[in-house]
Design an enzyme around this catalytic site. Structure first.
Site, PDB file in Angstrom:
ATOM      1  N   LYS A 178       0.862  -1.176   0.000  1.00 23.50           N
ATOM      2  CA  LYS A 178       0.000   0.000   0.000  1.00 23.50           C
ATOM      3  C   LYS A 178       0.899   1.227   0.000  1.00 23.50           C
ATOM      4  CE  LYS A 178      -1.823   3.063   1.968  1.00 23.50           C
ATOM      5  NZ  LYS A 178      -1.840   4.562   1.679  1.00 23.50           N
ATOM      6  N   GLU A 252       9.620   1.699  10.844  1.00 19.89           N
ATOM      7  CA  GLU A 252      10.678   2.699  10.684  1.00 19.89           C
ATOM      8  C   GLU A 252       9.981   4.046  10.710  1.00 19.89           C
ATOM      9  OE1 GLU A 252      12.718   5.436   9.621  1.00 19.89           O
ATOM     10  OE2 GLU A 252      12.792   4.670   7.567  1.00 19.89           O
ATOM     11  N   CYS A 286      13.262  10.888   7.212  1.00 23.39           N
ATOM     12  CA  CYS A 286      13.165  10.553   8.629  1.00 23.39           C
ATOM     13  C   CYS A 286      14.487  10.775   9.339  1.00 23.39           C
ATOM     14  CB  CYS A 286      12.706   9.110   8.782  1.00 23.39           C
ATOM     15  SG  CYS A 286      13.720   7.925   7.864  1.00 23.39           S
ATOM     16  N   GLU A 387       8.867  16.599  14.954  1.00 23.80           N
ATOM     17  CA  GLU A 387       9.386  16.389  13.608  1.00 23.80           C
ATOM     18  C   GLU A 387       8.655  17.297  12.626  1.00 23.80           C
ATOM     19  OE1 GLU A 387      10.783  12.618  10.961  1.00 23.80           O
ATOM     20  OE2 GLU A 387       8.767  12.521  11.795  1.00 23.80           O
TER      21      GLU A 387
END
Length: 495
Positions: A178, A252, A286, A387
């Site tokens: 997906k 992750e 990331c 973040e």
């Protein structure tokens, strides 16, 4: 939408529209124009894809596939990726605005993942155990988990897919992919190569759509393992969903990684490294080195040098090899980045450079944000703790090595860290003391298919890349063999 390029999902070897005919547009972030439309999968489509993967795993030819056969198919896939690398790179740029100078090399390197895990498929995965039981032989074997749901993000859609797909297939699993709704087309174009490489129907399936499709897939009882890359918030939801049926997960997730500059560093090199760590990929990684920790003795000098080079970064068309920074990938992320810039200002951080849209009229249609540097930031500010996932660097002072470690580790995340120093002893100390899954010394943002990657704390669970990744897609089984009447009479301990 009838004039746009049209794509379909791959389920059980067949290209399909959504069962209800629904679709959505893919938007080019450089010119804000729709260029393709893609199926919006339904619950029925997700169920069909999972069932196809289950049949292929349990009943189809894949269930009897040998390591050599899987390795051969992975090598073919790698060759096909190399043959189609230019097209795969172009599609990714149209979807998320990454630079051709970055995506071209990254896409070509995907073949190396296929080749590496082709070798891993044939590597020994069991061990003989030296037990203390007489006349008993014990050994372990590793077996595939089953049906894997691979849910991938928009920032590096194919690279982060191959990090999951290659070890999953090498181990003998089947997969339902997906992709992010921001970047579905590149995955569908890649999926065309599966049949050409010879993978049986149902081994690899692709369903497309927004967040609810991923939630349906994560919750499906036919999924044995979920491999996800994305935000920590979504990762926690996936982990909670998986826990209800004890499905395996590898996650992750996010980061707020420190890039630490000591006074003995080569400052021009460190400035270039910090620039690469935060402004490459428009900060949408990331592992971005978004917290720049600088020793107080060189703080002002470093901030000035960083700002001067940041102002020189060339924004432009991602397809132009001269462009140094492209767009933010989508409108929602663009709005988020600008909102965090306002948060930083309200918290008292000093805006050194950037902080808004570029004034160049040639960039007016694109989702551009100037590369931005804030100084006088403290580690308790939101801009230092949350973040942003965009081109925003915050520069924080530290007094000594202990202070640097304390600030660096004072975060919910633990994905990566960078250290800039000429002192080799300090470098080794920092590697040990920093709570992060990857530590770079005098470089930043380097990855490779042989090197495991993953995070500590809220940056995730498990590791991708390297031989360790195979372990994430297998179960360990122990076998005992009686080699000489080792079973005693349970009612006669002297027997």
């Amino acid at each position: 939408m009838t004039t746009l390029e049209s794509y379909q999902m791959l389920i059980d070897g067949q290209w399909r529209a959504a069962s209800d005919g629904g679709s959505f547009a893919s938007i080019n972030p450089f010119d804000a124009k729709a260029w393709a439309h893609v199926p919006a999968a339904t619950s029925t489509d997700v169920d069909d894809a999972v069932k196809a993967a289950r049949r292929a795993f349990e009943d189809g030819p894949w269930s009897q596939s040998t390591p050599l056969h899987r390795a051969t198919l992975l090598r073919r896939l790698g060759d096909l990726i190399k043959d189609n690398a230019d097209e795969l790179a172009r599609i990714q740029i149209l979807e998320n605005g990454k630079l051709i100078r970055e995506v071209a090399g990254q896409t070509n390197a995907l073949a190396n993942h296929c080749y590496f895990f082709a070798g891993a498929a044939e590597a020994p995965l069991g061990e003989t155990l030296a037990t203390s039981v007489p006349n008993m032989q014990a050994f372990t074997v590793r077996e595939p988990i089953g049906v894997v749901a691979a849910i991938t993000p928009w920032n590096s859609p194919l690279a982060l897919l191959l990090w999951k797909l290659c070890p999953a297939l090498a181990a003998g699993n089947t997969v339902v992919i997906k992709p992010s709704e921001v970047t579905p087309v590149s995955t569908l174009v890649l999926a065309r190569l599966f049949h050409e490489a010879g993978f049986p129907d149902g081994v690899v399936n692709v369903v497309t759509g927004a967040g609810p499709v991923g939630a349906e897939l994560s919750a499906h009882p036919g999924v044995d393992k979920i491999a996800f890359t994305g935000s920590t918030a979504v990762g926690k939801k996936i982990a909670a969903t998986a826990a209800e049926r004890l499905a395996r997960v590898s996650l992750e997730l996010g980061g707020k990684s420190p890039n630490i500059v000591f006074p003995d560093a080569d400052l021009p090199v460190a400035v270039r490294g910090v620039i690469s760590g935060i402004f490459a990929a428009t900060g949408q990684t990331c592992m971005a080195g978004s917290r720049v920790l600088v020793h107080t003795d060189i703080y002002d000098e470093f901030v000035q040098a960083l700002a001067e080079r940041t102002r020189q970064i060339k924004l432009g068309n991602p397809l132009d090899p001269e462009t140094e920074m492209g767009t933010v990938a989508c409108q929602a992320q663009y709005d988020k980045v600008l909102s965090y810039i306002e948060v930083a200002k309200s918290e008292g951080a000093r805006l050194v450079t950037g902080g808004s849209r570029p004034e160049d009229p040639d960039l007016a249609d694109g989702l551009f944000v100037q590369p931005t540097v804030f100084s006088d930031v403290t580690n308790d500010m939101r801009i230092a703790r949350e973040e942003v996932f965009g081109p925003v660097a915050v520069v924080i002072r530290f007094a000594d090595e202990d202070d640097a470690v304390s600030i660096a580790n004072d975060t919910a995340f633990g994905l990566a860290a960078g250290v800039w120093t000429r002192d080799i002893a300090r470098a080794h100390r920092m590697i040990r003391r920093l709570r992060a899954g990857t530590v770079w010394i005098n470089n930043y943002r380097k990855t490779n298919h042989v090197a495991p990657f993953g995070g500590f704390k809220e940056s995730g669970i498990g590791r991708e890349n390297g031989i360790h990744a195979i372990e994430e897609y297998t179960e360990t089984k122990t076998a005992w063999i009686d080699t000489g009447n080792a079973i005693a009479d349970p009612f006669n301990p002297r027997a």
